[in-house]
Design a protein around this motif. Structure first.
Motif, PDB file in Angstrom:
ATOM      1  N   TYR A  33       0.840  -1.183   0.000  1.00 43.81           N
ATOM      2  CA  TYR A  33       0.000   0.000   0.000  1.00 43.81           C
ATOM      3  C   TYR A  33       0.879   1.238   0.000  1.00 43.81           C
ATOM      4  CZ  TYR A  33      -3.024  -3.512   2.261  1.00 43.81           C
ATOM      5  OH  TYR A  33      -3.713  -4.656   2.585  1.00 43.81           O
ATOM      6  N   TYR A  35       0.747   5.370   0.888  1.00 47.41           N
ATOM      7  CA  TYR A  35       0.018   6.453   1.538  1.00 47.41           C
ATOM      8  C   TYR A  35       0.827   7.740   1.435  1.00 47.41           C
ATOM      9  CZ  TYR A  35      -3.299   3.246   3.742  1.00 47.41           C
ATOM     10  OH  TYR A  35      -4.280   2.316   3.970  1.00 47.41           O
ATOM     11  N   PRO A  43      -2.678   9.989   7.145  1.00 48.78           N
ATOM     12  CA  PRO A  43      -2.231   9.336   5.901  1.00 48.78           C
ATOM     13  C   PRO A  43      -3.401   9.157   4.930  1.00 48.78           C
ATOM     14  CG  PRO A  43      -1.411   8.176   7.841  1.00 48.78           C
ATOM     15  CD  PRO A  43      -2.424   9.167   8.332  1.00 48.78           C
ATOM     16  N   GLN A  44      -3.171   9.538   3.682  1.00 44.69           N
ATOM     17  CA  GLN A  44      -4.179   9.404   2.635  1.00 44.69           C
ATOM     18  C   GLN A  44      -3.783   8.259   1.718  1.00 44.69           C
ATOM     19  OE1 GLN A  44      -7.085  11.341   2.231  1.00 44.69           O
ATOM     20  NE2 GLN A  44      -6.557  12.044   4.284  1.00 44.69           N
ATOM     21  N   PHE A  45      -4.717   7.349   1.505  1.00 45.79           N
ATOM     22  CA  PHE A  45      -4.448   6.177   0.682  1.00 45.79           C
ATOM     23  C   PHE A  45      -4.281   6.588  -0.781  1.00 45.79           C
ATOM     24  CE2 PHE A  45      -4.584   1.940  -0.806  1.00 45.79           C
ATOM     25  CZ  PHE A  45      -5.468   1.880  -1.861  1.00 45.79           C
ATOM     26  N   SER A  48      -2.950   0.455  -3.962  1.00 47.48           N
ATOM     27  CA  SER A  48      -2.470  -0.792  -3.372  1.00 47.48           C
ATOM     28  C   SER A  48      -2.327  -1.858  -4.443  1.00 47.48           C
ATOM     29  CB  SER A  48      -3.416  -1.274  -2.270  1.00 47.48           C
ATOM     30  OG  SER A  48      -4.703  -1.546  -2.791  1.00 47.48           O
ATOM     31  N   SER A  55      -4.871  -3.425  -6.822  1.00 42.02           N
ATOM     32  CA  SER A  55      -6.061  -3.932  -6.162  1.00 42.02           C
ATOM     33  C   SER A  55      -7.037  -2.835  -5.774  1.00 42.02           C
ATOM     34  CB  SER A  55      -5.672  -4.724  -4.914  1.00 42.02           C
ATOM     35  OG  SER A  55      -4.827  -3.956  -4.084  1.00 42.02           O
ATOM     36  N   ASP A  56      -6.540  -1.659  -5.509  1.00 45.70           N
ATOM     37  CA  ASP A  56      -7.440  -0.571  -5.140  1.00 45.70           C
ATOM     38  C   ASP A  56      -6.739   0.748  -5.417  1.00 45.70           C
ATOM     39  OD1 ASP A  56      -9.641  -0.083  -2.238  1.00 45.70           O
ATOM     40  OD2 ASP A  56      -9.700   0.702  -4.276  1.00 45.70           O
ATOM     41  N   PHE A  90       4.425   6.991   2.747  1.00 41.64           N
ATOM     42  CA  PHE A  90       4.601   5.723   3.449  1.00 41.64           C
ATOM     43  C   PHE A  90       4.211   4.565   2.539  1.00 41.64           C
ATOM     44  CE2 PHE A  90       5.738   6.964   7.606  1.00 41.64           C
ATOM     45  CZ  PHE A  90       5.004   8.075   7.978  1.00 41.64           C
ATOM     46  N   TRP A  97      -4.765 -10.729   1.355  1.00 46.69           N
ATOM     47  CA  TRP A  97      -5.699  -9.659   1.009  1.00 46.69           C
ATOM     48  C   TRP A  97      -6.646  -9.377   2.166  1.00 46.69           C
ATOM     49  CZ3 TRP A  97      -6.335  -5.945  -2.287  1.00 46.69           C
ATOM     50  CH2 TRP A  97      -7.602  -5.410  -2.503  1.00 46.69           C
ATOM     51  N   GLY A  98      -6.677  -8.142   2.584  1.00 42.75           N
ATOM     52  CA  GLY A  98      -7.668  -7.721   3.564  1.00 42.75           C
ATOM     53  C   GLY A  98      -7.510  -8.312   4.933  1.00 42.75           C
ATOM     54  N   THR A  99      -6.302  -8.685   5.307  1.00 44.57           N
ATOM     55  CA  THR A  99      -6.129  -9.293   6.620  1.00 44.57           C
ATOM     56  C   THR A  99      -5.981  -8.263   7.724  1.00 44.57           C
ATOM     57  OG1 THR A  99      -3.777  -9.503   6.141  1.00 44.57           O
ATOM     58  CG2 THR A  99      -5.161 -11.428   5.738  1.00 44.57           C
ATOM     59  N   GLY A 100      -5.869  -7.020   7.358  1.00 45.01           N
ATOM     60  CA  GLY A 100      -5.959  -6.007   8.391  1.00 45.01           C
ATOM     61  C   GLY A 100      -4.679  -5.294   8.728  1.00 45.01           C
ATOM     62  N   GLU A 101      -3.813  -5.944   9.499  1.00 47.52           N
ATOM     63  CA  GLU A 101      -2.676  -5.201  10.039  1.00 47.52           C
ATOM     64  C   GLU A 101      -1.721  -4.795   8.934  1.00 47.52           C
ATOM     65  OE1 GLU A 101      -0.414  -7.117  13.066  1.00 47.52           O
ATOM     66  OE2 GLU A 101       0.961  -5.412  13.282  1.00 47.52           O
ATOM     67  N   LEU A 102      -1.386  -3.534   8.930  1.00 44.54           N
ATOM     68  CA  LEU A 102      -0.406  -2.998   8.000  1.00 44.54           C
ATOM     69  C   LEU A 102       0.896  -2.745   8.731  1.00 44.54           C
ATOM     70  CD1 LEU A 102      -2.529  -0.297   6.119  1.00 44.54           C
ATOM     71  CD2 LEU A 102      -2.253  -2.711   5.584  1.00 44.54           C
TER      72      LEU A 102
ATOM     73  N   SER B  32     -13.103  -4.693   9.569  1.00 44.11           N
ATOM     74  CA  SER B  32     -12.131  -4.783  10.655  1.00 44.11           C
ATOM     75  C   SER B  32     -11.667  -3.387  11.060  1.00 44.11           C
ATOM     76  CB  SER B  32     -10.947  -5.667  10.259  1.00 44.11           C
ATOM     77  OG  SER B  32     -10.442  -5.295   9.000  1.00 44.11           O
ATOM     78  N   PHE B  34      -9.008  -0.963  13.739  1.00 45.14           N
ATOM     79  CA  PHE B  34      -7.720  -0.954  14.416  1.00 45.14           C
ATOM     80  C   PHE B  34      -7.456   0.416  15.014  1.00 45.14           C
ATOM     81  CE2 PHE B  34      -6.512  -4.890  12.359  1.00 45.14           C
ATOM     82  CZ  PHE B  34      -7.223  -4.842  11.184  1.00 45.14           C
ATOM     83  N   TYR B  36      -4.036   2.641  15.541  1.00 45.30           N
ATOM     84  CA  TYR B  36      -2.609   2.773  15.296  1.00 45.30           C
ATOM     85  C   TYR B  36      -2.099   3.955  16.105  1.00 45.30           C
ATOM     86  CZ  TYR B  36      -2.296  -0.472  11.337  1.00 45.30           C
ATOM     87  OH  TYR B  36      -2.285  -1.598  10.547  1.00 45.30           O
ATOM     88  N   ASN B  91     -11.148  -1.015   7.867  1.00 47.87           N
ATOM     89  CA  ASN B  91     -11.090  -1.731   6.592  1.00 47.87           C
ATOM     90  C   ASN B  91     -12.502  -2.052   6.144  1.00 47.87           C
ATOM     91  OD1 ASN B  91      -8.371  -1.714   6.722  1.00 47.87           O
ATOM     92  ND2 ASN B  91      -8.101  -3.909   6.941  1.00 47.87           N
ATOM     93  N   ALA B  95     -11.100  -4.882   1.117  1.00 48.34           N
ATOM     94  CA  ALA B  95     -10.091  -4.405   2.067  1.00 48.34           C
ATOM     95  C   ALA B  95      -8.754  -4.133   1.424  1.00 48.34           C
ATOM     96  CB  ALA B  95      -9.948  -5.409   3.195  1.00 48.34           C
TER      97      ALA B  95
END
Lengths: 113, 110
Positions: A33, A35, A43-45, A48, A55-56, A90, A97-102, B32, B34, B36, B91, B95
């Motif tokens: 990803y 940012y 942070p602005q996306f 990815s 993907s996005d 960043f 995919w989509g598992t959350g923690e970055l 989901s 979070f 940070y 998310n 996601a």
């Protein structure tokens, strides 16, 4: 443990120049990803990639492009730089995919003069 | 309306205080959640995930209210080292991206 590696850490460019930022994800992470974080902002996306495919897409200007290579590293190419592009960029990676923690790299600080 | 909104802050509290941050999200299909933490000029780092049943990690407690679409972070017995910006991250179903809130800045003073 190996973390996300970004290069260069600092970059100074002039208006209308081109810049390339690189990101090496954590080994075995397949999602990257990008940012952009301006001063005092969240942070602005931007964009990815998952398994080397985009993907996005977020608020990435048309002047910017990015790709993920076969070794999963990614590059963000920025052309016709403007003063407003000055920011901390960043890269983050995750596993799956989509598992959350970055997991974030330390960022590349771009200054456009 | 932003997808993820946080308390504007800043929060300035004395050591030992309890402080709570709230965050609301607009996409009811979000999957989901979070919290940070970001120190000045540093990269964001995961503080904790937020589970539907609520979860606690030492002095930190996170809660999720899906019906009202908000999440919260409670910090008990604040330490000087807790001073940072706390970012709420959500998310969605697709996601491919994580959406960040504006962040809430906490300053813990002696």
């Amino acid at each position: 443990a190996a973390g996300v590696i970004q290069s260069p850490r600092h970059l100074i460019k002039e208006k209308r120049e081109t810049a390339t930022l690189k990101c090496y994800p954590i080994p075995r992470h397949d999602t990257v990803y990008w940012y952009q974080q301006g001063p005092g902002q969240d942070p602005q996306f931007l964009i990815s990639f998952y398994e080397k495919m985009q993907s996005d897409k977020g608020s990435i200007p048309d002047r910017f492009s990015a790709q993920q290579f076969s070794d999963y590293h990614s590059e963000l190419n920025m052309s016709s730089l403007e003063l407003g592009d000055s920011a901390l960029y960043f890269c983050a990676s995750s596993s799956g995919w989509g598992t959350g923690e970055l997991f974030f790299g330390e960022g590349s600080r771009l200054t456009v003069l | 309306r932003k997808e993820v909104e946080q308390d504007p802050g800043p929060f300035n509290v004395p050591e030992g205080a309890t402080v709570a941050f709230n965050c609301t999200y607009s996409n009811s299909a979000s999957q989901s959640f979070f919290w940070y933490r970001q120190d000045c000029r540093k990269e964001p780092k995961l503080l904790m995930s937020v589970y539907s049943s609520g979860n606690e990690d030492g002095r930190f407690t996170a809660q999720l209210n899906r019906a009202s679409q908000y999440i919260s972070l409670l910090i008990r017995d604040s330490k000087l080292s807790d001073s940072a910006t706390y970012l709420c991250v959500v998310n969605g179903t697709n996601a491919g991206k994580s959406t960040f809130g504006d962040g809430t800045t906490l300053t813990v003073k002696p």
